[in-house]
Design a protein around this motif. Structure first.
Motif, PDB file in Angstrom:
ATOM      1  N   SER A 193       0.848  -1.191   0.000  1.00 46.19           N
ATOM      2  CA  SER A 193       0.000   0.000   0.000  1.00 46.19           C
ATOM      3  C   SER A 193       0.884   1.242   0.000  1.00 46.19           C
ATOM      4  O   SER A 193       1.993   1.243   0.542  1.00 46.19           O
ATOM      5  CB  SER A 193      -0.925   0.018   1.222  1.00 46.19           C
ATOM      6  N   LEU A 194       0.372   2.296  -0.618  1.00 43.71           N
ATOM      7  CA  LEU A 194       1.046   3.590  -0.667  1.00 43.71           C
ATOM      8  C   LEU A 194       0.103   4.616  -0.074  1.00 43.71           C
ATOM      9  O   LEU A 194      -1.040   4.763  -0.526  1.00 43.71           O
ATOM     10  CB  LEU A 194       1.397   3.958  -2.109  1.00 43.71           C
ATOM     11  N   LYS A 195       0.564   5.363   0.950  1.00 47.00           N
ATOM     12  CA  LYS A 195      -0.298   6.288   1.673  1.00 47.00           C
ATOM     13  C   LYS A 195       0.361   7.650   1.804  1.00 47.00           C
ATOM     14  O   LYS A 195       1.589   7.756   1.874  1.00 47.00           O
ATOM     15  CB  LYS A 195      -0.612   5.745   3.081  1.00 47.00           C
ATOM     16  N   SER A 196      -0.488   8.669   1.849  1.00 44.80           N
ATOM     17  CA  SER A 196      -0.072  10.028   2.199  1.00 44.80           C
ATOM     18  C   SER A 196      -0.760  10.363   3.505  1.00 44.80           C
ATOM     19  O   SER A 196      -1.974  10.602   3.528  1.00 44.80           O
ATOM     20  CB  SER A 196      -0.468  11.023   1.100  1.00 44.80           C
ATOM     21  N   GLU A 197       0.009  10.333   4.590  1.00 48.95           N
ATOM     22  CA  GLU A 197      -0.538  10.413   5.938  1.00 48.95           C
ATOM     23  C   GLU A 197      -1.540   9.269   6.117  1.00 48.95           C
ATOM     24  O   GLU A 197      -1.168   8.119   6.058  1.00 48.95           O
ATOM     25  CB  GLU A 197      -1.164  11.799   6.177  1.00 48.95           C
ATOM     26  N   ASN A 198      -2.834   9.578   6.272  1.00 45.74           N
ATOM     27  CA  ASN A 198      -3.821   8.506   6.438  1.00 45.74           C
ATOM     28  C   ASN A 198      -4.656   8.283   5.192  1.00 45.74           C
ATOM     29  O   ASN A 198      -5.650   7.549   5.228  1.00 45.74           O
ATOM     30  CB  ASN A 198      -4.751   8.834   7.619  1.00 45.74           C
ATOM     31  N   VAL A 199      -4.285   8.892   4.083  1.00 47.75           N
ATOM     32  CA  VAL A 199      -5.036   8.768   2.836  1.00 47.75           C
ATOM     33  C   VAL A 199      -4.413   7.668   1.988  1.00 47.75           C
ATOM     34  O   VAL A 199      -3.224   7.723   1.652  1.00 47.75           O
ATOM     35  CB  VAL A 199      -5.044  10.094   2.060  1.00 47.75           C
ATOM     36  N   LEU A 200      -5.215   6.667   1.637  1.00 45.79           N
ATOM     37  CA  LEU A 200      -4.744   5.565   0.812  1.00 45.79           C
ATOM     38  C   LEU A 200      -4.724   6.012  -0.655  1.00 45.79           C
ATOM     39  O   LEU A 200      -5.743   6.430  -1.209  1.00 45.79           O
ATOM     40  CB  LEU A 200      -5.648   4.350   0.978  1.00 45.79           C
ATOM     41  N   ILE A 201      -3.570   5.916  -1.302  1.00 46.41           N
ATOM     42  CA  ILE A 201      -3.403   6.361  -2.688  1.00 46.41           C
ATOM     43  C   ILE A 201      -3.455   5.178  -3.650  1.00 46.41           C
ATOM     44  O   ILE A 201      -4.131   5.246  -4.680  1.00 46.41           O
ATOM     45  CB  ILE A 201      -2.076   7.122  -2.840  1.00 46.41           C
ATOM     46  N   ALA A 202      -2.754   4.099  -3.335  1.00 48.60           N
ATOM     47  CA  ALA A 202      -2.717   2.956  -4.244  1.00 48.60           C
ATOM     48  C   ALA A 202      -2.388   1.700  -3.453  1.00 48.60           C
ATOM     49  O   ALA A 202      -1.743   1.754  -2.395  1.00 48.60           O
ATOM     50  CB  ALA A 202      -1.693   3.171  -5.352  1.00 48.60           C
ATOM     51  N   THR A 203      -2.832   0.564  -3.982  1.00 53.18           N
ATOM     52  CA  THR A 203      -2.523  -0.736  -3.401  1.00 53.18           C
ATOM     53  C   THR A 203      -2.101  -1.688  -4.511  1.00 53.18           C
ATOM     54  O   THR A 203      -2.369  -1.441  -5.697  1.00 53.18           O
ATOM     55  CB  THR A 203      -3.739  -1.322  -2.658  1.00 53.18           C
ATOM     56  N   ALA A 204      -1.460  -2.775  -4.119  1.00 51.78           N
ATOM     57  CA  ALA A 204      -1.043  -3.786  -5.089  1.00 51.78           C
ATOM     58  C   ALA A 204      -0.992  -5.145  -4.411  1.00 51.78           C
ATOM     59  O   ALA A 204      -0.671  -5.250  -3.213  1.00 51.78           O
ATOM     60  CB  ALA A 204       0.317  -3.453  -5.693  1.00 51.78           C
ATOM     61  N   GLU A 205      -1.324  -6.166  -5.174  1.00 52.72           N
ATOM     62  CA  GLU A 205      -1.131  -7.557  -4.751  1.00 52.72           C
ATOM     63  C   GLU A 205      -0.108  -8.161  -5.697  1.00 52.72           C
ATOM     64  O   GLU A 205      -0.327  -8.215  -6.909  1.00 52.72           O
ATOM     65  CB  GLU A 205      -2.447  -8.323  -4.806  1.00 52.72           C
TER      66      GLU A 205
END
Length: 858
Positions: A591-603
């Protein structure tokens, strides 16, 4: 004065002459009639009145009708003139405004027959000019008042609509129902219902409230723009470039070729001796006049150079003088040349530091090194089977007190919080490399490396990884800090000098996908399999990713898989948990986050290499790698700058497919990639495709309301990492498609080995000839995202989901083939499905799929 019989009247500039009959009206009475109708074209009206008298018609009515006709024509012209004048620099100068509005009509500019008109009353022209000035001012005020009233009415209607929606939500709410949340703007601007007769007061309150909200939004937008600009100016990479540029300016001597014009340039030889062989053939062995070169070595009157700008051999020996005539001039002695040299040194400072003093990349030793690493008996496979599988982690681990991460500021809060966590071990980039003299497992070295995610593309992204130490609750996890730079942008302008280098401070989806894959790769290699390789990745993008901010990336092992969990086609089935035996791979969620905001995920599915269906391409080609030069950094990237903040609401013009396709086919304005970096353009193939209606195409985007070619992370900003030539085919019945050639260069390598001083390793091989999988993933993402635009399916297309399945390692330095297809019949509920493949001489290397949607749709 009464006109005589058969007297002819003509206006200044008119060619028509009209015979007049006697009349009882005087000239000044006709002037009075014209002036009474508030029109400054009194001469025209005078002529109209006289012509009416000749025809025996009512002169007053004729003047009135002519006045109306002229007024309608003049109103539009007057308003346009006022608007143009208001936009000019002299609007505030009232004297100039009056002079601009007045005519040049003077007494004596008209004649009646053979007689000049007698002098008008003393105050006539003064009164007329005063009236005209008043009329101009009244028209301007009326125009502005009408405009303000129209805008106020639009705002009032918009607010009333929002209030009605709010009332509907409130009325729909009941004890058994959940009320929908009201929009923020509506809740802030809601006004009490006015009593009868308060319509004007309500309109004033509505306009005032809406204006206040709009001003507040504008202030927030301006503040955000200032924050981004400050972050860009204070970015650690900007300070690093400035430092490197100053160091190069003190160390590097730049020469301009001023001689050899009559001979087509000066000769370049392979050795210092004048009897040594010429570089290349005689036709290509001359360095053209006007070229700028960098001095590497000097022996007497001979220097060894490297080409910075111009045409000729990339490097070689040349003379300072020929027959006692200087043919080279120090660039510092000429101000205009010094500016060119300064710009080139800035681009050279942006080239990765280990490559700045390198003349060429030795391909053959790198191929042998790659085979010894990735072969079936290579060091990766032997390292995985040995009892020293944790040796990689031992060499990668650093002490928290000694950890230094280039590209991050010392006081970065995200990085500081990770360093303060005692359960995290900071990591450095190392890669196994067999020694030249021995093939034994005992002689495998772990050498510090740079790759596209950390060091090879320093203006795109930087990462700092930390691994959970053994004994922690979740030891199979990795966390890190990520910063994206200007190179990772979605769009950068380059076609026009006035906006060259202006870029969008949001990250390209391919750059995000590269980081997601990279985090999973290093977690698998350091915690499970030293020989881990990508099998499948599925990325999901939720929000736009900002540049120049430190983000947090997290990767964690979620399941284990066996080779049996993969079908013959390479599609991963539902992973099974293996008990009692060593699994063949792992599933990692990132997962890629900016503070507590989820920007992108990957499996990500990582498997133990080699597998039967994942291997090096058969007959790995020698290929060719672009020699390090300033051409690795385009001019637009060297002068990267944020666009100026625009006041007010920016209105985006409606989508224009024809305008987009015209810009995409404008090959003449696209960036000309260096020959050493560019993918091969097959002229014969291009002519054949064009005859069948298949045209070459490039990226295009709307910049300042106009469709133009642009650059991005995968297209033009890193020609030594990714270059391509692609064609658009709309003749296929199954759907539109892209096809073309794709080449990955030295900046796409999965590992460039460094020595102890930060330079590239020895001549027995300095880099792996296998591409970092993040770069093929990013390149295909850009192709797939822009394909639906070509038929208008998705107008402002962005990637919502991106998948890639790997069949083989992807080599660098050689031409690959790719195809992307957008079916005409779509069955997906969200967006447009597109698919693509990467091949090498008939061998399938990878398949890619994506779901593309319009911006803001998801």
């Amino acid at each position: 004065m009464t006109p005589n019989t058969n007297t002819k009247i003509r206006h200044a500039g008119d060619t028509d002459q009209v015979a007049c009959k006697p009349s009882t009206l005087t000239i000044w009475q006709l002037f009075g009639a014209a002036f009474a109708h508030h029109h400054h074209h009194h001469l025209r009206l005078l002529c109209t009145a006289l012509e009416a008298m000749v025809r025996g018609e009512n002169a007053y009515e004729a003047v009135k009708e002519e006045d109306k006709r002229l007024h309608d024509a003049e109103t539009a012209e007057r308003r346009q003139r006022i608007l143009e004048f208001r936009a000019g620099p002299d609007f505030k100068n009232q004297e100039q405004m009056r002079a601009h509005a007045q005519t040049n009509l003077k007494p004596g500019d008209f004649v009646i027959g053979q007689y000049r008109s007698p002098a008008p009353p003393p105050d006539f022209f003064h009164a007329w000019r005063k009236h005209h000035d008043k009329e101009v001012e009244m028209n301007r005020e009326a125009y502005l008042s009408a405009k303000e009233a129209r805008e106020a009415e639009e705002k009032r209607k918009q607010l009333e609509s929002e209030q009605k929606q709010l009332e509907l939500r409130k009325s729909a709410s009941s004890p058994g129902q959940l009320a929908l949340p009201a929009p923020a703007a509506a809740s802030q601007l809601a006004l009490p219902a006015p009593a009868d007769g308060d319509a004007d007061q309500r309109a004033v309150q509505t306009t005032s409230a809406h204006s206040s909200a709009e001003a507040e939004m504008e202030a927030q937008a301006r503040e955000q723009a200032e924050q981004v600009a400050t972050a860009f100016r204070e970015d650690p990479r900007c300070r690093e470039i400035a430092f490197l540029q100053d160091r190069l300016a003190n160390q590097v001597v730049v020469w301009e070729v001023t001689g050899g014009g009559a001979q087509g340039g000066i000769l370049v030889r392979e050795g210092v001796s004048l009897q040594s062989l010429l570089v290349c053939s005689p036709e290509r062995s001359r360095l053209l006049q006007g070229s700028l070169v960098r001095e590497f070595d000097r022996k007497g009157e001979r220097i060894f150079y490297k080409l910075l700008e111009g045409r000729g051999p990339q490097h070689g020996w040349i003379s300072l003088k020929i027959k006692n005539v200087e043919v080279l001039t120090n660039a510092a002695e000429e101000p205009c040349v010094a500016e060119r040299a300064k710009s080139l040194l800035r681009r050279l400072a942006m080239v990765p530091s280990p490559f700045q003093n390198l003349l060429r990349v030795p391909v053959a030793p790198c191929v042998r090194l790659t085979q010894s690493i990735h072969g079936r008996r290579g060091c990766l496979a032997r390292l995985a089977k040995s009892k020293k599988a944790d040796a990689w982690l031992q060499h990668a681990a650093m002490s928290a007190g000694l950890a230094v991460f280039p590209g991050f500021s010392p006081g970065d809060p995200v990085l500081a919080s990770l360093l303060a966590d005692s359960s995290l071990t900071p990591l450095r980039r190392v890669f196994p490399r067999p020694r030249r003299a021995d093939d034994d497992i005992e002689y495998i070295d772990f050498v510090e490396v740079i790759d596209p995610v950390n060091g090879l593309l320093p203006d795109s992204m930087r990462v700092a990884y930390f691994l959970r130490t053994p004994g922690a609750d979740d030891c199979d996890s990795l966390v890190g800090a990520v910063r994206f730079g200007a190179h990772s942008t979605q769009s950068m302008a380059h076609t026009d000098p006035q906006d060259e280098g202006q870029f969008t401070p949001f990250v390209h989806g391919g750059a995000m996908a590269s980081v997601l894959y990279d985090a999973a790769l290093w977690l698998a290699r350091l915690s499970r399999y030293p020989n881990a390789v990508l099998k499948k990745i599925s990325c999901q993008f939720s929000k736009s990713c900002p540049a120049f901010q430190t983000l947090r990336v997290e990767a964690k092992v979620s399941a284990c898989v066996e080779a049996a969990d993969f079908s013959v086609e390479g599609v991963c089935r539902e992973p099974t948990q293996v008990v009692g035996e060593e699994p063949d791979g792992v599933v990692i969620k990132v997962s890629l986050k900016s503070e507590n905001v989820l920007i992108a995920t990957a499996e990500v599915v990582m498997v133990s290499f080699p597998l039967p269906d994942i291997r090096l391409p058969a007959d790995l080609p020698q290929g060719s790698l672009a020699p390090p030069s300033v051409d690795w950094v385009p001019r637009a990237l060297a002068c990267a700058r944020l666009p100026a903040h625009k006041e007010g609401r920016v209105r985006v013009p409606p989508w224009d497919k024809d305008g987009y396709m015209k810009a995409a086919r404008d090959i003449q304005r696209t960036q000309a990639l260096p020959v050493t970096c560019a993918a091969v353009e097959e002229t014969t193939k291009e002519a054949d495709l064009k005859a069948r209606g298949i045209h070459r195409i490039e990226r295009a985007n709307m910049l300042d309301g106009v469709y133009r070619n642009d650059l991005c992370f995968t297209a033009g900003l890193a020609p030594a990492a990714i270059s391509h030539v692609h064609y658009f085919d709309k003749t296929n019945a199954g759907g539109i498609r892209f096809e073309g050639t794709l080449r990955f260069g030295p900046q796409a390598s999965e590992a460039c080995f460094l020595d102890g001083e930060g330079n590239l390793a020895g001549e027995d091989g300095c880099m792996s000839m296998v591409a970092h999988f993040g770069l093929p993933l990013a390149a295909m993402d850009d192709f797939l995202a822009h394909l639906p635009r070509c038929n208008g399916t998705e107008k402002s297309s962005v990637t919502w989901r991106l998948d890639m399945q790997v069949r083989s390692l992807i080599p660098i330095g050689t031409e690959l083939q790719f195809r992307c297809v957008c079916p005409r019949e779509q069955t997906g509920a969200v967006g447009t499905k597109v698919e693509g493949t990467i091949e090498f001489e008939g061998q399938l290397l990878a398949t890619v799929g994506a779901v593309i949607t319009s911006s803001g749709a998801v």
